[in-house]
Design a protein around this motif. Structure first.
Motif, short mmCIF file in Angstrom:
data_model
loop_
_atom_site.label_atom_id
_atom_site.label_comp_id
_atom_site.label_asym_id
_atom_site.label_seq_id
_atom_site.Cartn_x
_atom_site.Cartn_y
_atom_site.Cartn_z
N ILE A 1 -22.89 -27.38 -48.93
CA ILE A 1 -22.69 -26.39 -47.96
C ILE A 1 -23.86 -25.42 -47.56
O ILE A 1 -24.49 -25.10 -48.23
CB ILE A 1 -21.53 -25.35 -48.71
CG1 ILE A 1 -20.32 -26.32 -49.21
CG2 ILE A 1 -21.06 -24.48 -47.85
CD1 ILE A 1 -19.35 -25.35 -50.07
N THR A 2 -23.72 -25.57 -46.12
CA THR A 2 -24.70 -24.84 -45.50
C THR A 2 -24.12 -23.58 -44.59
O THR A 2 -23.08 -23.71 -44.32
CB THR A 2 -25.75 -25.56 -44.36
OG1 THR A 2 -25.00 -26.50 -43.79
CG2 THR A 2 -26.41 -26.62 -45.38
N ASP A 3 -24.85 -22.46 -44.19
CA ASP A 3 -24.70 -21.51 -43.51
C ASP A 3 -23.90 -21.89 -42.09
O ASP A 3 -23.04 -21.27 -41.96
CB ASP A 3 -25.78 -20.51 -43.09
CG ASP A 3 -25.19 -19.42 -42.38
OD1 ASP A 3 -24.72 -18.57 -43.25
OD2 ASP A 3 -25.57 -19.32 -41.33
N ASP A 4 -24.20 -23.10 -41.53
CA ASP A 4 -23.72 -23.38 -40.28
C ASP A 4 -22.16 -23.82 -40.57
O ASP A 4 -21.46 -23.95 -39.39
CB ASP A 4 -24.51 -24.58 -39.45
CG ASP A 4 -24.61 -25.60 -40.32
OD1 ASP A 4 -24.40 -25.63 -41.55
OD2 ASP A 4 -24.98 -26.75 -39.70
N MET A 5 -21.88 -23.95 -41.81
CA MET A 5 -20.43 -24.49 -42.17
C MET A 5 -19.49 -23.33 -42.18
O MET A 5 -18.14 -23.35 -42.44
CB MET A 5 -20.49 -25.37 -43.35
CG MET A 5 -21.14 -26.68 -43.10
SD MET A 5 -21.59 -27.54 -44.75
CE MET A 5 -19.85 -28.16 -44.97
N ILE A 6 -20.02 -22.18 -42.40
CA ILE A 6 -19.36 -20.85 -42.73
C ILE A 6 -19.12 -20.36 -41.28
O ILE A 6 -19.91 -20.14 -40.32
CB ILE A 6 -20.41 -19.82 -43.49
CG1 ILE A 6 -20.77 -20.24 -44.72
CG2 ILE A 6 -19.54 -18.55 -43.66
CD1 ILE A 6 -19.60 -20.79 -45.69
N PRO A 7 -17.70 -19.91 -41.02
CA PRO A 7 -17.38 -19.27 -39.78
C PRO A 7 -18.27 -18.13 -39.54
O PRO A 7 -18.60 -17.21 -40.26
CB PRO A 7 -15.99 -18.82 -40.02
CG PRO A 7 -15.40 -19.62 -41.04
CD PRO A 7 -16.65 -19.82 -41.94
N SER A 8 -18.45 -18.14 -38.07
CA SER A 8 -19.48 -17.09 -37.61
C SER A 8 -19.11 -15.64 -37.66
O SER A 8 -19.66 -14.64 -37.87
CB SER A 8 -19.68 -17.25 -35.94
OG SER A 8 -18.41 -17.40 -35.27
N SER A 9 -17.62 -15.63 -37.91
CA SER A 9 -16.96 -14.25 -37.83
C SER A 9 -17.08 -13.59 -39.45
O SER A 9 -16.89 -12.55 -39.63
CB SER A 9 -15.45 -14.51 -37.64
OG SER A 9 -14.86 -15.18 -38.47
#
Length: 475
Positions: free
Chosen positions: A298-306
């Motif tokens: 899991i990387t940061d770009d998989m976390i919703p931007s909100s």
């Protein structure tokens, strides 16, 4: 006749080396199912019988007071055929019995005679065959691939009565010796009926060979539906046990657990009932865990931007200060990985999944190398919604709760409780959706040919799921 497959298939999923172990899947065919197969099978058999060919006949008979009469019957064709009464029944501990009664065949042909050496005459005739009965026993075996094969045995066909009417010419003459011709035609019919019944039964075998005894699921797994014991045939249903086990493709390694015995309830409103025990999905978990498929970076770009929580050392430093001090301004990566196969439990109206995993957190260095920060032990309880789509069983998971403990820390001791909400969020918005996307693909149920399931219902009971369904065939 072909679509009696699922009566016969359920009788014939006999592996040549049945293990006798508990099945992971149980299947039952009810009388409603038998009746559906009979209706379609009789239609196919009726078309097969219409192909009866009566050869031209000739002979001579002595008819008083005329003397010797030579005759010939040509161009005999079936103009109508009906099988108004039929029945497919189960013979306990034996097999399937097919019986047909009050069948009829109407034929039309041409006649020609010669008598008194020089008198010739000709015309047409109609033959009505009634009271025709047909009975056959269907034996079932397994072929060399473990798929079913069927053979028709003990066929008997009886013509109750036959009447012939002559038209044109000196028809009064033919009515004098019609009984001689009746016998010849009846014999010709009886000689062809049983071979055609056997042909109709044999024509089922290519369709039975489409049975997915070993069905591919994806790049990792396949599921086996061979029989583990002989079917139990009663006067009202067929009950059988299938292996229902997932394997690594090409590597059939047994899991360290076995199916728990279970029996299907006495339901009969649907044609077919399929019981899927917890062993089947648990064997899937064993397969995917053994090939390392149950892991996810899991990387940061998989976390919703909100989301206010980001995968970087600054955000995690708010809970673990030493991370921000030792690795300032770096992005992070998480590895979620199961430590053993997930465990599915079925209870009345409830399916749950227990997952034991680890979460390893890394800081991503400027040169892309990974520096381990900590390892958490994470146990998750998940509810499962399971449903049937097409010829597959699919599902969707909902996260209930998690329990976290610190396994290893590379940055010194810290409390894990403040991290629970973060990882609950990560599991809900990243891990669960990816798992559900895979579960939506489903895994195949036992199927053959152009089969469709209709009026399907699924309920969760103790130790297994029960699918009640009707069957339709297309094409």
């Amino acid at each position: 006749m072909v679509t009696l497959w699922w009566v016969l298939t359920l009788l014939t999923l006999l592996s040549p080396e049945a293990s006798g172990s508990n099945p992971g899947v149980r299947v039952k065919v009810t009388q409603k199912g038998l009746d559906y197969g009979r209706q379609i099978g009789i239609t196919a058999l009726q078309e097969k019988l219409k192909s009866i060919k009566i050869p031209d006949m000739s002979g001579s008979e002595s008819v008083a007071p005329i003397g010797k009469v030579s005759y010939s019957l040509t161009g005999i064709q079936i103009v109508n055929l009906g099988l108004p009464k039929s029945q497919v029944t189960l013979v306990p501990d034996a097999g399937v019995s097919l019986s047909i009664g009050d069948a009829f065949i109407n034929l039309h042909g041409n006649w020609r005679v010669k008598y008194l050496k020089f008198i010739k005459d000709s015309g047409s005739f109609d033959l009505a065959v009634s009271g025709l009965t047909i009975s056959s026993t269907i034996a079932v075996k397994s072929d060399e691939t473990g798929r079913p094969t069927v053979i028709g045995l003990n066929c008997a066909a009886t013509v109750g009565s036959a009447s012939i009417k002559f038209h044109g010419g000196a028809s009064w003459l033919y009515n004098l010796f019609s009984h001689y011709i009746d016998q010849a035609l009846r014999k010709a019919l009886q000689n062809q009926i049983c071979p055609l019944v056997a042909d109709a039964i044999n024509e089922m075998n290519p369709h039975l060979k489409t049975l997915n005894v070993l069905a591919k699921v994806d790049q990792y797994a396949e599921i086996e539906y061979s029989m583990v014991d002989s079917p139990v045939v009663s006067s009202s249903s067929i009950d059988l046990g299938l292996k229902g086990e997932f394997y690594n493709i090409g590597q059939h390694k047994e899991p360290p657990f076995s199916p728990i015995p279970f029996t299907l309830p006495p339901e009969n409103s649907n044609m077919v009932y399929i019981g899927l025990s917890a062993f089947t999905p648990n064997s899937a978990g064993f397969v995917y865990n053994s090939v390392g498929a149950l892991s996810l970076y899991i990387t940061d770009d998989m976390i919703p931007s909100s989301s206010p929580i980001r995968l970087n050392t600054r955000a995690f430093g708010a809970f673990i200060p030493q991370i921000a001090k030792q690795y300032p301004g770096l992005m992070m990566k998480l590895l979620v990985k199961t430590v053993k196969e997930p465990s599915v439990t079925f209870k009345p109206n409830n399916a749950t999944l227990q997952v034991n995993s680890t979460v390893t957190a890394y800081a991503i260095q400027p040169n892309s190398t990974l520096s381990p920060l900590f390892i958490l032990n994470l146990d998750a309880s998940v509810s499962a919604e399971i449903y049937v789509t097409g010829l597959k069983v699919a599902g969707a998971l909902t996260l209930n709760e998690i329990d976290m403990t610190l396994g290893t820390s590379y940055v010194g001791p810290f409390e894990v409780t403040p991290l629970e909400k973060i990882f609950m969020m990560i599991l809900k918005v990243v891990v669960i959706p990816k798992v559900n996307a895979h579960l939506r693909e489903g895994y195949p149920l036992p199927a053959i040919g152009n089969m469709n399931l209709v009026n399907t219902q699924l309920q969760t009971l103790k130790d297994y799921m029960l699918i009640g369904t009707d069957v339709q065939f297309t094409g």
